[in-house]
Design an enzyme around this catalytic site. Structure first.
Site, PDB file in Angstrom:
ATOM      1  N   ARG A  64     -13.960   0.673  -5.127  1.00 12.43           N
ATOM      2  CA  ARG A  64     -14.407   0.821  -3.746  1.00 12.43           C
ATOM      3  C   ARG A  64     -15.772   1.516  -3.729  1.00 12.43           C
ATOM      4  O   ARG A  64     -16.037   2.411  -4.541  1.00 12.43           O
ATOM      5  CB  ARG A  64     -13.376   1.605  -2.958  1.00 12.43           C
ATOM      6  CG  ARG A  64     -12.163   0.747  -2.548  1.00 12.43           C
ATOM      7  CD  ARG A  64     -12.414   0.025  -1.242  1.00 12.43           C
ATOM      8  NE  ARG A  64     -12.709   1.031  -0.234  1.00 12.43           N
ATOM      9  CZ  ARG A  64     -11.774   1.782   0.360  1.00 12.43           C
ATOM     10  NH1 ARG A  64     -10.496   1.603   0.095  1.00 12.43           N
ATOM     11  NH2 ARG A  64     -12.116   2.709   1.245  1.00 12.43           N
ATOM     12  N   ASP A  73       0.841  -1.196   0.000  1.00 13.61           N
ATOM     13  CA  ASP A  73       0.000   0.000   0.000  1.00 13.61           C
ATOM     14  C   ASP A  73       0.881   1.252   0.000  1.00 13.61           C
ATOM     15  O   ASP A  73       2.037   1.225  -0.459  1.00 13.61           O
ATOM     16  CB  ASP A  73      -0.995  -0.073   1.176  1.00 13.61           C
ATOM     17  CG  ASP A  73      -2.335   0.580   0.856  1.00 13.61           C
ATOM     18  OD1 ASP A  73      -2.381   1.830   0.840  1.00 13.61           O
ATOM     19  OD2 ASP A  73      -3.324  -0.140   0.617  1.00 13.61           O
ATOM     20  N   ASP A  74       0.368   2.335   0.538  1.00 10.62           N
ATOM     21  CA  ASP A  74       1.012   3.660   0.430  1.00 10.62           C
ATOM     22  C   ASP A  74       2.385   3.702   1.128  1.00 10.62           C
ATOM     23  O   ASP A  74       2.711   2.819   1.920  1.00 10.62           O
ATOM     24  CB  ASP A  74       0.065   4.682   1.070  1.00 10.62           C
ATOM     25  CG  ASP A  74       0.338   6.113   0.604  1.00 10.62           C
ATOM     26  OD1 ASP A  74       1.320   6.341  -0.136  1.00 10.62           O
ATOM     27  OD2 ASP A  74      -0.444   7.001   0.988  1.00 10.62           O
ATOM     28  N   ASP A  81     -13.002   4.269   3.951  1.00 14.27           N
ATOM     29  CA  ASP A  81     -12.228   3.144   4.487  1.00 14.27           C
ATOM     30  C   ASP A  81     -12.961   2.421   5.615  1.00 14.27           C
ATOM     31  O   ASP A  81     -13.512   3.040   6.517  1.00 14.27           O
ATOM     32  CB  ASP A  81     -10.888   3.635   5.054  1.00 14.27           C
ATOM     33  CG  ASP A  81      -9.888   3.959   3.958  1.00 14.27           C
ATOM     34  OD1 ASP A  81     -10.253   3.890   2.760  1.00 14.27           O
ATOM     35  OD2 ASP A  81      -8.735   4.285   4.303  1.00 14.27           O
ATOM     36  N   ASP A 109      -5.654   5.088  -5.481  1.00 12.77           N
ATOM     37  CA  ASP A 109      -6.347   5.900  -4.482  1.00 12.77           C
ATOM     38  C   ASP A 109      -6.788   7.247  -5.077  1.00 12.77           C
ATOM     39  O   ASP A 109      -6.553   7.526  -6.266  1.00 12.77           O
ATOM     40  CB  ASP A 109      -5.414   6.089  -3.277  1.00 12.77           C
ATOM     41  CG  ASP A 109      -6.160   6.010  -1.946  1.00 12.77           C
ATOM     42  OD1 ASP A 109      -7.367   6.294  -1.920  1.00 12.77           O
ATOM     43  OD2 ASP A 109      -5.515   5.689  -0.929  1.00 12.77           O
ATOM     44  N   LYS A 130      -3.643  -0.802  -6.902  1.00 11.27           N
ATOM     45  CA  LYS A 130      -4.685  -0.144  -6.102  1.00 11.27           C
ATOM     46  C   LYS A 130      -4.491   1.351  -6.299  1.00 11.27           C
ATOM     47  O   LYS A 130      -3.411   1.879  -6.019  1.00 11.27           O
ATOM     48  CB  LYS A 130      -4.547  -0.517  -4.624  1.00 11.27           C
ATOM     49  CG  LYS A 130      -5.459   0.309  -3.719  1.00 11.27           C
ATOM     50  CD  LYS A 130      -5.310  -0.059  -2.247  1.00 11.27           C
ATOM     51  CE  LYS A 130      -6.083   0.930  -1.377  1.00 11.27           C
ATOM     52  NZ  LYS A 130      -5.971   0.613   0.067  1.00 11.27           N
TER      53      LYS A 130
END
Ligand SMILES: *[C@@H]1O[C@H](CO)[C@@H](O)[C@H](O)[C@H]1NC(C)=O
Ligand SMILES: *[C@@H]1O[C@H](CO)[C@@H](O)[C@H](O)[C@H]1NC(C)=O
Ligand SMILES: *[C@@H]1O[C@H](CO)[C@@H](O)[C@H](O)[C@H]1NC(C)=O
Ligand SMILES: *[C@@H]1O[C@H](CO)[C@@H](O)[C@H](O)[C@H]1NC(C)=O
Ligand SMILES: *[C@@H]1O[C@H](CO)[C@@H](O)[C@H](O)[C@H]1NC(C)=O
Ligand SMILES: *[C@@H]1O[C@H](CO)[C@@H](O)[C@H](O)[C@H]1NC(C)=O
Ligand SMILES: *[C@@H]1O[C@H](CO)[C@@H](O)[C@H](O)[C@H]1NC(C)=O
Ligand SMILES: *[C@@H]1O[C@H](CO)[C@@H](O)[C@H](O)[C@H]1NC(C)=O
Ligand SMILES: *[C@@H]1O[C@H](CO)[C@@H](O)[C@H](O)[C@H]1NC(C)=O
Length: 500
Positions: A205, A72-73, A209, A151, A149
């Site tokens: 999504r 992830d990030d 979150d 964002d 992914k």
């Protein structure tokens, strides 16, 4: 009869068309894997990814379908002006570079997932991909990345309506690399991605979150409750029931190659009860959400391994017909506030395992109340899509009821798997990875579609009872828990149908 056959044909024609939603051949069933964010946030490193990957293999999770290891990030140190402004991996966190991580994961038979953002910065304020779509996509393809992914932070106004949100170019940039890269859109449900997401991505999504919580209202995730589908501010700190309410309105948007993403799993992160994790995993499975584990696999508890390893439940998620269950009803209870303690029933069609014309069905009962509750699902409600008010042909048939949680692996077996993961095995328990794997489903060897076609008992669950025509399934459901069933048309009923 004719009518029924016709609708089956129409459904399979749709299926054939839908398979290539973004034409990259990926996520034909919802993607599965692990992402570090829920448990680790920005604390990422090569060590974390590779240690986790090796346990995903040892614990049999890879062979249940958990394929992508997703970073992830917070992984980059910015761009390199001398190399077409390509992103540079943080050399302290990733001393051997990203291509080495990808190679290692590939050697284990796993896929490598990468993270970026459609804005100037990522959500953690690292360099974002806005304006650098082409070079970033090429960089990832060169590294051997299999999954993105993407964002939505700091997007500089490239959002606010469906046209702006859907016109972003990362999907095209990924395609142009020629490498099939699963595209997981993470714009939190902003601008109704279920309306256009399937034209650019493999999943989107649907909410802010998730957090490790069953039903607590949190002002940072507004639009809590049964009617909260039209949410302008996605927020974060969204509870499990909040996200499930949001999912209930858009289930028809899920299709092979293109899925509603309810966010990564919280199973194993410690703040929910076992019953709540069982319900969470069941709900994500029937809604055809990607199943992306979000816990620390290095310290997984036996109970959490047994939830994540329930092949009978995963087989619902990975069903070849790729159609989401729908919520059929919801009753509020006395200890309710704002729909959170609701009782709900979901059902949806699955590929037939009986060889007859009648689809199997999945039936999910969720008890949001604080006490054990006797719940029911009538055939009339389960089959409401095939005919209202109990008029569906299926309501007049008998159905076998298989409990999909009955064969959940024991704590002892899960402990044995965890303690015998090394190649040397465990002398105390007598287990090693090979012996422990013996009785378990192995989707690498036999795909879910094949296993279902062969009536694998590990996928069908435990035959518990038979529902008679116009009957009702009854189950006592734990507080904040779920009961999950597969029902199959009895062979006699199938024969009867053929005589008509
Ligand atoms: C790119 O898109 C085309 C047309 O939709 C499709 O046929 C092709 O498979 C895609 N390639 C990749 C690598 O995604
Ligand atoms: C930037 O790119 C140049 C040219 O390819 C390369 O020599 C240099 O090592 C790169 N710098 C970093 C920090 O990756
Ligand atoms: C920059 O991009 C061009 C065109 O894609 C490519 O030929 C060149 O090798 C790249 N340079 C570096 C240092 O990556
Ligand atoms: C699976 O079970 C159903 C119902 O008992 C039966 O009709 C079907 O033939 C079985 N399929 C296989 C491949 O054994
Ligand atoms: C099913 O459950 C609901 C909610 O508890 C209740 O209102 C209803 O009477 C039950 N129906 C049957 C047939 O038991
Ligand atoms: C072997 O298994 C036992 C019981 O689960 C456990 O306590 C022990 O730590 C394990 N030993 C090793 C070397 O993993
Ligand atoms: C695991 O145990 C079985 C049965 O004792 C044995 O045949 C096998 O060689 C062992 N495998 C490993 C990798 O230790
Ligand atoms: C699953 O099957 C594959 C292919 O046959 C095999 O390599 C792997 O070791 C099996 N996994 C387990 C956990 O037994
Ligand atoms: C499986 O179902 C049978 C009834 O068909 C029941 O007796 C048995 O206890 C069930 N097994 C489990 C593990 O629940």
């Amino acid at each position: 009869m004719r009518v029924f056959r016709t609708s089956i044909l129409a459904a399979s024609a749709l299926f054939a068309l839908a398979v290539h939603a973004v034409d990259n051949g990926l996520a034909i069933t919802p993607q599965m894997g692990w992402d570090n964010w829920n448990a680790f946030g920005c604390s990422v490193s090569e060590d974390l990814l590779l240690q986790t990957a090796s346990l995903i293999v040892d614990y049999g999770l890879k062979d249940l379908g958990y394929h992508y290891v997703i970073l992830d990030d917070c992984w980059s140190v910015g761009r390199n002006a001398s190399a077409n402004n390509s992103l540079v991996a943080d050399p302290e966190k990733f001393p051997n570079g990203m291509a080495a991580v990808a190679d290692h994961l590939h050697s284990l038979g796993l896929g490598f997932g990468m993270y970026s953002d459609a804005g100037k910065y990522t959500c953690g304020m690292y360099a974002g991909s806005l304006g650098y779509e082409t070079v970033d996509a090429q960089t990832w393809a060169d590294w051997g990345v299999d999954y993105l992914k993407y964002d939505n932070c700091y997007n500089e106004g490239y959002a606010g309506n469906q046209q702006l949100s859907s016109a972003r170019t990362m999907g095209d940039a990924l395609n142009a690399t020629g490498r099939p890269i699963l595209y997981s859109l993470c714009n939190w449900g902003e601008d109704y991605p279920w309306n256009w997401g399937s034209t650019v991505a493999n999943s989107w999504r649907i909410s802010g979150d998730v957090y490790d919580n069953w039903d607590t209202y949190d002002a940072r995730c507004p639009c809590d409750g049964p009617d909260a589908w039209n949410c302008e501010l996605p927020g974060f700190h969204c509870s499990i029931t909040n996200i499930m309410n949001k999912a209930s309105f858009i289930v028809s948007k899920a299709q092979p190659g293109a899925w509603n993403d309810l966010d990564m799993l919280e199973v194993g992160n410690g703040a929910m009860t076992d019953a709540e994790y069982v319900a969470h995993f069941s709900m994500w499975a029937v809604a055809k959400s990607p199943l992306i584990m979000g816990n620390d696999i290095r310290s997984i508890a036996p109970k959490d391994l047994s939830i994540l390893s329930n092949a009978a439940v995963i087989a619902i998620n990975q069903d070849p017909s790729g159609s989401s269950a729908a919520r059929r009803w919801m009753y509020e209870t006395n200890d309710d506030s704002n729909g959170k303690a609701a009782l709900q029933m979901w059902s949806g069609s699955l590929k037939s395992t009986t060889g007859g014309d009648y689809s199997d069905m999945v039936v999910l009962l969720v008890n949001g109340a604080n006490a054990p509750t006797v719940m029911n699902a009538s055939l009339a409600d389960i089959f409401i899509d095939s005919g209202p008010s109990g008029t569906a042909k299926q309501v007049k048939m008998s159905w076998e009821v298989y409990d999909l949680w009955a064969n959940r692996m024991s704590d002892d077996e899960a402990s044995a798997i965890i303690s015998s993961s090394s190649a040397t095995g465990n002398a105390t328990t007598g287990y090693n990875a090979t012996t422990v794997g013996a009785g378990r489903y192995n989707a690498t060897r036999t795909s879910y579609a094949e296993g279902l076609a062969q009536n694998s008992s590990l996928l069908l669950g435990n035959l518990t009872t038979t529902v008679q025509p116009s009957g009702t399934i009854v189950a006592t459901v734990d507080p904040h828990g779920a009961a999950l069933f597969r029902i199959r048309a009895l062979p006699t009923a199938v024969r009867k149908r053929d005589e008509l």
